[in-house]
Design an enzyme around this catalytic site. Sequence first.
Site, PDB file in Angstrom:
ATOM      1  N   ASP A   1       0.821  -1.203   0.000  1.00  8.77           N
ATOM      2  CA  ASP A   1       0.000   0.000   0.000  1.00  8.77           C
ATOM      3  C   ASP A   1       0.860   1.260   0.000  1.00  8.77           C
ATOM      4  O   ASP A   1       1.937   1.296   0.590  1.00  8.77           O
ATOM      5  CB  ASP A   1      -0.900  -0.014   1.243  1.00  8.77           C
TER       6      ASP A   1
ATOM      7  N   GLU B   1       0.875  -0.493  -5.127  1.00  2.00           N
ATOM      8  CA  GLU B   1      -0.120   0.554  -5.329  1.00  2.00           C
ATOM      9  C   GLU B   1       0.659   1.864  -5.417  1.00  2.00           C
ATOM     10  O   GLU B   1       1.047   2.435  -4.408  1.00  2.00           O
ATOM     11  CB  GLU B   1      -1.124   0.597  -4.184  1.00  2.00           C
TER      12      GLU B   1
END
Length: 746
Positions: A424, A477
């Site tokens: 993330d 991401e």
Amino acid sequence: MKVREHEQPIAKSGDLTVSSIPSEELKRLLALRHHDPHSILGAHPTDRGVIVRAYRPDAQKISLLVDGEPPREMLKRPEPGLFEILVSDRRQVFPYQLRVHYHGDLVVTIREPYPFPPTLGELDLYLWAEQKHERIWDKLGAHVRDHEGAQGTSFAVWAPNADGVSVVGDFNSWDGRLDMMRMLGNSGVWEIFVPDLTAGTKYKYEIRTKAGGLTIKADPFAFATECPPATASRVYHSDYSFDDAVWMSNRNSRDPLRSPASVYEMHLGSWRRVPEEGNRPLTYRELAAELVEYLVDVGFTHVEFLPVMEHPFTGSWGYETTGYYAPTARYGSPDDFRYLIDRLHQNGIGVILDWTPAHFPTDSFALGRFDGTALYEHADPRQGFHPEWNTFIFNFGRNEVRSFLLGSAKYWLEEFHADGIRVDAVSSMLYLDYGRKSSEWIPNIHGGNENLEAISFLKEMNLQIYARQPGVMMVAEESTSWPGVSRPVYVGGLGFGFKWDMGWMHDTLDYFDKEPIYRRFHHRDLTFGFVYAWFENFMLPLSHDEVVYGKRSLLDKMPGDRWQKFANLRSLFGYMWARPGKKILFMGGEIGQWREWNHDASLDWNLLDEFDHRGLQNLIRDLNRIYRAEPALWEADHQPSGFQWIDANNSDENVIAFMRIGPSSGRKVICVCNFAPVVRAGYRVGVPTPGVYREILNSDSTLYGGSNQGNAGAVTAEKIPWHALPHSLSLRLPPLGTVWFEVPAP
């Protein structure tokens, strides 16, 4: 361990003795600030025998118990709680127990931790400090083990700037005076073995700081925790045996780049709930039955879980992680989570886990200011604090911090058999000025805004993981134009296998948000992504972030009346599944959820009672079935050889047409999209070969809730050159519809 000369007995009464202990060491011990309490407490050979010392505050009397011998009462020293005895007929350390008498006739028999040697060796400590330990989770944290012939639990924690560390828990009434830990050399690692301590025990570390403060912290390496909002760590010992050997063997020889990947992203706690039991979420084991059955039915190849790592605030969805080695206790035990993954594997479904090394929360029980200093984070808030998220940022330049994070990533892949890690917020790791004003960040040594330490960490992580687990998926991401995110480290990349295509997501949703009459002015949103499509190995995400915070659900984003909303979304899915790139769809999108995602509520499964919602799910089922079976749709996702435009420029009619190609098999599929709400009869599309082109998918089928406009299942190519191709089809394009055709073999 020999006692020092100035510690020789100075008074004696039978086996009772009072020995001298250097005053400064005694002072530090009683203040719980001694770096090596084992050097004073426990059993110590001397020339006169073995001195045994115990520190048990509140004890009235302690007796030494040795098998086959009568109890020996220990002498209560002047210092409160300190007892000792000289066993003059012994010259070597021996097993013993203590019988401790407290007020009110309370008597307990215990074995002390202080006679036991360390459970970590110098090599372990060296490899930890050099970020080279292959399985650091086997050494740090709490481990049920057999040590020196005794069953118990060892504890080890990194707190280099602490003055003293104790392990506290249910087993010692959370009293930091009873189980003081020792620092091993100058490693900063504190260690203790507590005999007779079993799994299930709650514990934390009581840390005395150099500034004179006291802090109580959960174990960074805890394998299990209390269920939030409680925050204690739990001693845990896994006895789970996986039954997914076939899956794991096949995974090791699988190339994820050249394999189908249709990923169902989900939040475990809000997929389905049990309303008759207080609206509780399903447990890991309940999910192992219901989720597996659902994913097999709908046909996704993978499931991606929003972070399952323990987190105190449910509303963070797991992205504010405190337990980097512990699956959340909200849904069961770590072995229950292993069981869920095992069942998914046995049914042919891969598992990707979201993971958050970019930042961590400021909760006082967790990693922040762990030993009273900025240990896991930078001390300077311009480097160590994230102003947008109100979280700490890891100090990626510190080897031990890198070891901690590298170990965490490998732990989930090796101990839980996860098939991939989705990292993330990679953008926030790459840029020192991410989310900051010009005065709120510090340039790197070259004066730039690149976080060199974080970049180095990401490269090292990917190198280590792919060396050990070649078939896994490492996914970033990353929302900027940073070059080479999914390119190998040896060519200058970050080494990830895949990158989320955030540009495609924004462009596509912006296009579909427009009323069809205006789409002609935004046609570039459909085509621009191919300018950079082959620079990275992309995944196409329609993720949880796009259906929260006022952004509306996917279905509600679509313009028009109810029928048009469904038709638009069906057409979008048909286009997405045909376009190059692996697929990611957040739960609820496949059934046409009307409302935004709510992490405290179940999906609205009752919608499937309505035909158009059920039709949308039918479409996803068929998309996945055809996609998995058709190599042209995934074999060359990340190469120009796998894609060919047929018509990219018909903005006036909102139509695009392209061909997907499987280079090794020669398979070809043509996709034609009509993003206008009108039927286009006699629409001509160029094709490469003569023959019958079978219509293998039509998003306007009545099976999916459409109007059933199409081509009666097949169209024969005519020898009419079109779109620079030698043949063409005369098609009936459904309104707001996507159709796929199988190209006949030459």
